[in-house]
Design a protein around this motif. Structure first.
Motif, PDB file in Angstrom:
ATOM      1  N   ASP A   1     -25.204  20.257  -9.614  1.00 47.55           N
ATOM      2  CA  ASP A   1     -25.769  18.917  -9.435  1.00 47.55           C
ATOM      3  C   ASP A   1     -26.661  18.811  -8.198  1.00 47.55           C
ATOM      4  OD1 ASP A   1     -23.683  19.159  -7.650  1.00 47.55           O
ATOM      5  OD2 ASP A   1     -22.861  17.157  -8.005  1.00 47.55           O
ATOM      6  N   GLY A   2     -26.888  19.928  -7.475  1.00 50.33           N
ATOM      7  CA  GLY A   2     -27.873  19.904  -6.397  1.00 50.33           C
ATOM      8  C   GLY A   2     -27.316  19.752  -5.007  1.00 50.33           C
ATOM      9  N   ARG A   3     -26.109  20.255  -4.764  1.00 46.28           N
ATOM     10  CA  ARG A   3     -25.499  20.169  -3.432  1.00 46.28           C
ATOM     11  C   ARG A   3     -25.457  21.554  -2.806  1.00 46.28           C
ATOM     12  NH1 ARG A   3     -20.230  19.866  -0.598  1.00 46.28           N
ATOM     13  NH2 ARG A   3     -18.956  20.449  -2.400  1.00 46.28           N
TER      14      ARG A   3
ATOM     15  N   GLY B   1     -28.974  21.335   5.315  1.00 46.76           N
ATOM     16  CA  GLY B   1     -28.942  22.245   4.188  1.00 46.76           C
ATOM     17  C   GLY B   1     -29.719  21.716   2.997  1.00 46.76           C
ATOM     18  N   GLN B   2     -29.594  20.424   2.749  1.00 47.15           N
ATOM     19  CA  GLN B   2     -30.357  19.819   1.656  1.00 47.15           C
ATOM     20  C   GLN B   2     -31.855  19.892   1.944  1.00 47.15           C
ATOM     21  OE1 GLN B   2     -27.421  19.788  -0.378  1.00 47.15           O
ATOM     22  NE2 GLN B   2     -28.773  18.299  -1.380  1.00 47.15           N
ATOM     23  N   ALA B   3     -32.221  19.659   3.200  1.00 48.35           N
ATOM     24  CA  ALA B   3     -33.630  19.701   3.584  1.00 48.35           C
ATOM     25  C   ALA B   3     -34.196  21.102   3.408  1.00 48.35           C
ATOM     26  CB  ALA B   3     -33.788  19.243   5.032  1.00 48.35           C
ATOM     27  N   TYR B   4     -33.462  22.098   3.877  1.00 48.80           N
ATOM     28  CA  TYR B   4     -33.931  23.471   3.732  1.00 48.80           C
ATOM     29  C   TYR B   4     -34.011  23.862   2.258  1.00 48.80           C
ATOM     30  CZ  TYR B   4     -32.994  24.102   8.774  1.00 48.80           C
ATOM     31  OH  TYR B   4     -32.982  24.003  10.138  1.00 48.80           O
ATOM     32  N   GLY B   5     -33.011  23.451   1.487  1.00 54.87           N
ATOM     33  CA  GLY B   5     -33.039  23.749   0.058  1.00 54.87           C
ATOM     34  C   GLY B   5     -34.275  23.189  -0.609  1.00 54.87           C
ATOM     35  N   LEU B   6     -34.647  21.974  -0.261  1.00 52.31           N
ATOM     36  CA  LEU B   6     -35.861  21.375  -0.812  1.00 52.31           C
ATOM     37  C   LEU B   6     -37.089  22.210  -0.449  1.00 52.31           C
ATOM     38  CD1 LEU B   6     -35.120  17.623  -0.024  1.00 52.31           C
ATOM     39  CD2 LEU B   6     -35.466  18.575  -2.319  1.00 52.31           C
ATOM     40  N   PHE B   7     -37.150  22.639   0.809  1.00 51.81           N
ATOM     41  CA  PHE B   7     -38.302  23.434   1.243  1.00 51.81           C
ATOM     42  C   PHE B   7     -38.382  24.739   0.459  1.00 51.81           C
ATOM     43  CE2 PHE B   7     -40.134  26.836   3.765  1.00 51.81           C
ATOM     44  CZ  PHE B   7     -41.380  26.304   4.067  1.00 51.81           C
ATOM     45  N   PHE B   8     -37.275  25.447   0.339  1.00 49.90           N
ATOM     46  CA  PHE B   8     -37.303  26.725  -0.372  1.00 49.90           C
ATOM     47  C   PHE B   8     -37.645  26.542  -1.851  1.00 49.90           C
ATOM     48  CE2 PHE B   8     -33.978  27.837   2.969  1.00 49.90           C
ATOM     49  CZ  PHE B   8     -34.912  28.370   3.836  1.00 49.90           C
ATOM     50  N   ALA B   9     -37.143  25.468  -2.455  1.00 49.08           N
ATOM     51  CA  ALA B   9     -37.467  25.206  -3.856  1.00 49.08           C
ATOM     52  C   ALA B   9     -38.962  24.973  -4.021  1.00 49.08           C
ATOM     53  CB  ALA B   9     -36.676  24.006  -4.367  1.00 49.08           C
ATOM     54  N   LEU B  10     -39.571  24.268  -3.073  1.00 42.37           N
ATOM     55  CA  LEU B  10     -41.017  24.064  -3.133  1.00 42.37           C
ATOM     56  C   LEU B  10     -41.748  25.384  -2.928  1.00 42.37           C
ATOM     57  CD1 LEU B  10     -43.558  22.300  -3.231  1.00 42.37           C
ATOM     58  CD2 LEU B  10     -43.219  21.823  -0.792  1.00 42.37           C
ATOM     59  N   ALA B  11     -41.320  26.168  -1.943  1.00 46.00           N
ATOM     60  CA  ALA B  11     -41.973  27.444  -1.682  1.00 46.00           C
ATOM     61  C   ALA B  11     -41.850  28.385  -2.875  1.00 46.00           C
ATOM     62  CB  ALA B  11     -41.381  28.094  -0.432  1.00 46.00           C
ATOM     63  N   ALA B  12     -40.775  28.234  -3.669  1.00 49.22           N
ATOM     64  CA  ALA B  12     -40.552  29.074  -4.846  1.00 49.22           C
ATOM     65  C   ALA B  12     -41.135  28.475  -6.121  1.00 49.22           C
ATOM     66  CB  ALA B  12     -39.056  29.303  -5.033  1.00 49.22           C
ATOM     67  N   ASN B  13     -41.738  27.291  -6.018  1.00 50.05           N
ATOM     68  CA  ASN B  13     -42.271  26.586  -7.189  1.00 50.05           C
ATOM     69  C   ASN B  13     -41.168  26.292  -8.209  1.00 50.05           C
ATOM     70  OD1 ASN B  13     -44.358  25.310  -8.588  1.00 50.05           O
ATOM     71  ND2 ASN B  13     -44.949  27.156  -9.695  1.00 50.05           N
TER      72      ASN B  13
ATOM     73  N   ARG C   1     -33.112  18.262  -8.458  1.00 52.31           N
ATOM     74  CA  ARG C   1     -31.661  18.129  -8.362  1.00 52.31           C
ATOM     75  C   ARG C   1     -31.220  17.950  -6.913  1.00 52.31           C
ATOM     76  NH1 ARG C   1     -31.698  22.206 -12.366  1.00 52.31           N
ATOM     77  NH2 ARG C   1     -31.217  23.841 -10.827  1.00 52.31           N
ATOM     78  N   LEU C   2     -31.802  18.728  -6.008  1.00 53.05           N
ATOM     79  CA  LEU C   2     -31.486  18.601  -4.590  1.00 53.05           C
ATOM     80  C   LEU C   2     -31.850  17.214  -4.068  1.00 53.05           C
ATOM     81  CD1 LEU C   2     -32.836  22.077  -3.513  1.00 53.05           C
ATOM     82  CD2 LEU C   2     -30.493  21.316  -3.074  1.00 53.05           C
ATOM     83  N   LEU C   3     -33.016  16.736  -4.451  1.00 57.43           N
ATOM     84  CA  LEU C   3     -33.472  15.435  -3.983  1.00 57.43           C
ATOM     85  C   LEU C   3     -32.575  14.324  -4.518  1.00 57.43           C
ATOM     86  CD1 LEU C   3     -35.579  13.764  -2.468  1.00 57.43           C
ATOM     87  CD2 LEU C   3     -36.990  13.791  -4.547  1.00 57.43           C
TER      88      LEU C   3
ATOM     89  N   ALA D   1     -39.008  14.820   5.134  1.00 53.64           N
ATOM     90  CA  ALA D   1     -40.287  14.112   5.088  1.00 53.64           C
ATOM     91  C   ALA D   1     -41.437  15.089   4.873  1.00 53.64           C
ATOM     92  CB  ALA D   1     -40.493  13.322   6.380  1.00 53.64           C
ATOM     93  N   TYR D   2     -41.444  16.173   5.639  1.00 52.90           N
ATOM     94  CA  TYR D   2     -42.499  17.178   5.526  1.00 52.90           C
ATOM     95  C   TYR D   2     -42.549  17.755   4.114  1.00 52.90           C
ATOM     96  CZ  TYR D   2     -44.823  21.705   6.074  1.00 52.90           C
ATOM     97  OH  TYR D   2     -45.652  22.791   5.914  1.00 52.90           O
ATOM     98  N   THR D   3     -41.402  18.156   3.605  1.00 52.29           N
ATOM     99  CA  THR D   3     -41.372  18.819   2.303  1.00 52.29           C
ATOM    100  C   THR D   3     -41.777  17.871   1.185  1.00 52.29           C
ATOM    101  OG1 THR D   3     -39.654  20.316   3.112  1.00 52.29           O
ATOM    102  CG2 THR D   3     -39.930  20.156   0.727  1.00 52.29           C
ATOM    103  N   LEU D   4     -41.352  16.622   1.265  1.00 46.90           N
ATOM    104  CA  LEU D   4     -41.779  15.651   0.261  1.00 46.90           C
ATOM    105  C   LEU D   4     -43.293  15.457   0.286  1.00 46.90           C
ATOM    106  CD1 LEU D   4     -38.941  13.005   0.598  1.00 46.90           C
ATOM    107  CD2 LEU D   4     -39.524  14.236  -1.499  1.00 46.90           C
ATOM    108  N   LEU D   5     -43.874  15.359   1.472  1.00 44.00           N
ATOM    109  CA  LEU D   5     -45.320  15.188   1.569  1.00 44.00           C
ATOM    110  C   LEU D   5     -46.060  16.401   1.017  1.00 44.00           C
ATOM    111  CD1 LEU D   5     -45.449  13.529   5.093  1.00 44.00           C
ATOM    112  CD2 LEU D   5     -46.196  12.471   2.958  1.00 44.00           C
TER     113      LEU D   5
END
Length: 388
Positions: free
Chosen positions: A46-48, A63-75, A82-84, A133-137
């Motif tokens: 479920d994204g935790r 951890g959630q913030a980093y996960g979002l960044f890596f998911a973006l970097a991995a496309n 799910r993380l968001l 904020a950075y990763t969402l932008l």
């Protein structure tokens, strides 16, 4: 285009096999094994993002913030969403636009709520909030999704409003959280690892309507450099009116698990960032220590430059590798990559070491980089257009 040091690094990584299967020169066309392992072992369905090393099986907003960044970097947009969603629903009371996320969530162990799951500490952590904020932008820009852009803008504005203060003689400065970091009328507690300059620069470049972000870049640079008198960053620092930066009494000027990220962020700065040389040179003693001992220290007294008896773990080596590469010390960087891989093979990394490895080794392998203004450049954007 790869920088000269990255091209050199790619050559000896291919020769030495230090990246254990990753191919730096064509990272975007290949899987990202470290990310796939992190997603499989550390992120719930479920994204935790779960820190399984803790009895409470906690999730921290970082951890959630980093996960979002890596998911973006991995496309990996499915994992990103799910993380968001988990972050918003469980850490931000269902509305990330209206509430900064709580710092820690897990199995409660005290009071009438013992044994239940939920928020353990509701105070937000500003480093997580900045990365969110950075990763969402950047996700809004890279994936052409206005919803991410709008939400990232709102989170950033809330950070500026709730997690910064104007410190005498320093200017507007990031506080580690809204509550608890102004213990005396003339004293503030700060954390140098909370202000990665590429992130700060990008927020200043995008959110131009508020000059507070430019001021935060300036105060962040001073926080990073001026709190390291012996060339080693502290986990925490104090700032006292009329005196400037002082040693933090609670952490006893220790540089360890927080501070290791300062060298990591420095190593990932773009070659054309005007502060890169200053920041890299500020921590030369750390590079010298690693060159002499073959590993980073686990603990440093940052006021005296003396070290604890233990070596830093494999995550520390992964975090130091980009910094050494940025200094042009390719062989030393390769040795730390190899050490990180060897230790991970002997005993699987926990949550935090996995994160350090994803940042450090992922950057070296070419999965992502930052422009001078903080713009994120994932490999898939230019090398794998078919994956968009």
């Amino acid at each position: 285009m790869a920088t000269p040091w990255l091209r050199r690094l790619g050559r000896w990584c291919l020769l030495a096999g230090a990246l254990a299967g990753a191919v730096p020169a064509a990272a975007a066309t290949c899987p990202w094994p470290d990310w796939e392992a992190f997603r499989r072992t550390t992120i719930s369905q479920d994204g935790r993002v779960i820190d399984a090393s803790t009895p409470q099986q906690v999730t921290v907003s970082e951890g959630q913030a980093y996960g979002l960044f890596f998911a973006l970097a991995a496309n990996d947009r499915a994992t990103f969403d799910r993380l968001l969603a988990w972050t918003e629903n469980n850490l931000a009371q269902g509305d990330l636009a209206a509430h900064l996320p709580a710092w820690i969530w897990g199995r409660r162990s005290e009071g009438g709520q013992a044994g239940t799951w939920g928020v353990i500490d509701a105070n937000p952590a500003s480093d997580a909030d900045l990365w969110i904020a950075y990763t969402l932008l950047e996700a809004g820009r890279l994936w052409n999704e206005r919803r991410y852009t709008a939400l990232g803008t709102l989170v950033a504005r809330r950070v500026l409003r709730e997690e910064t203060a104007v410190l005498p003689g320093l200017g507007r400065t990031l506080l580690p959280g809204p509550v608890g970091f102004h213990p005396e009328p003339d004293l503030w507690r700060l954390n140098p690892s909370y202000v990665p300059l590429p992130v700060m620069r990008r927020l200043a470049a995008v959110l131009t309507e508020d000059s507070g972000w430019k001021a935060l870049v300036d105060s962040s640079a001073r926080l990073i450099v001026d709190t390291a008198p012996q060339g080693f960053s502290p986990d925490w620092a104090g700032y006292r009116k009329g005196r400037g930066f002082v040693a933090d009494t609670q952490s006893r000027a220790d540089g360890s698990y927080n501070a290791i990220r300062v060298y990591l962020w420095a190593g990932m700065m773009a070659p054309r960032d005007p502060l890169r040389t200053t920041v890299l040179q500020a921590f030369r003693p750390m590079a010298d220590y690693v060159a002499t001992r073959g590993h980073p220290p686990e603990h440093v007294d940052t006021q005296t430059g003396t070290f604890g008896p233990n070596a830093g773990n494999g995550g520390f080596s992964a975090a130091l590798a980009p910094y050494l590469a940025a200094l042009g010390q390719d062989a030393a960087a390769a040795a730390q990559v190899s050490r990180a891989r060897t230790l991970a093979a002997q005993a699987p990394f926990g949550y935090y070491s996995q994160v350090l490895a994803l940042f450090g080794l992922g950057h070296l392998a070419g999965h992502f980089r930052f422009e001078a203004d903080g713009t994120l450049v994932p490999a898939w954007e230019s090398t794998c257009p078919a994956t968009r």
